[in-house]
Design an enzyme around this catalytic site. Sequence first.
Site, mmCIF file in Angstrom:
data_model
loop_
_atom_site.group_PDB
_atom_site.id
_atom_site.type_symbol
_atom_site.label_atom_id
_atom_site.label_comp_id
_atom_site.label_asym_id
_atom_site.label_seq_id
_atom_site.Cartn_x
_atom_site.Cartn_y
_atom_site.Cartn_z
ATOM 1 N N ILE A 22 0.843 -1.191 0.000
ATOM 2 C CA ILE A 22 0.000 0.000 0.000
ATOM 3 C C ILE A 22 0.881 1.245 0.000
ATOM 4 O O ILE A 22 2.029 1.201 0.466
ATOM 5 C CB ILE A 22 -0.970 -0.019 1.212
ATOM 6 C CG1 ILE A 22 -1.976 1.130 1.142
ATOM 7 C CG2 ILE A 22 -0.222 -0.078 2.516
ATOM 8 C CD1 ILE A 22 -3.114 1.027 2.170
ATOM 9 N N CYS A 23 0.342 2.338 -0.525
ATOM 10 C CA CYS A 23 0.969 3.653 -0.503
ATOM 11 C C CYS A 23 2.185 3.705 -1.426
ATOM 12 O O CYS A 23 2.052 3.509 -2.627
ATOM 13 C CB CYS A 23 1.305 4.031 0.942
ATOM 14 S SG CYS A 23 1.694 5.769 1.221
ATOM 15 N N ALA A 24 3.368 3.945 -0.890
ATOM 16 C CA ALA A 24 4.587 3.995 -1.696
ATOM 17 C C ALA A 24 5.118 2.607 -2.017
ATOM 18 O O ALA A 24 5.860 2.424 -2.984
ATOM 19 C CB ALA A 24 5.665 4.790 -0.959
#
Length: 180
Positions: A99-101
């Site tokens: 998730i995210c980066a």
Amino acid sequence: MKRIFVFLITGFEEIEALATVDILRRAGLNVQTVSLTGERTVSGSHGVTVAADMLFEEVPFGEADLLVVPGGTPAYDGHEGLKREVLAFYEKGGKVAAICASPMVFGGLGILRGRRATCYPGFEKYLEGATLCTDLPVVVDGHVVTGQGPGLTVEFALTLVELMAGRDKRGEIARQLLVG
């Protein structure tokens, strides 16, 4: 019992890691946090310090059913051991989630080539070979799950619950959390 490992590195996004662990454990899944720092204590991006369940060197990868890489920092992409194990696990058909980066880790390993994926805005360039679905909070493509970011962690974690324990369990946990 299914074993899930959630990796922590200095600067990890607390919401993404801890809410995911919490929700998976509410579903009765065996989740353990893993420090990538060489120390059991790991500090997140907002100064929350967590005691990991184990060190990276102690992980029995052969017993894993799911590997989860929260975001918050591109530092995950610099951990060669993590990348080696994620790729080996994926190549054996293992389920992986980021998730995210952190979908950048999967992109750099070629895991996203030909797959749909999402990430935190600005990290799209690292999703090598992926079909970008950045309008979606969570994308499941085969045994690869990607999520956008902190505010969408509950949806990400509930998707993992469904993947590991089924749709009914997802619904049960969502109701407990007052989100479904």
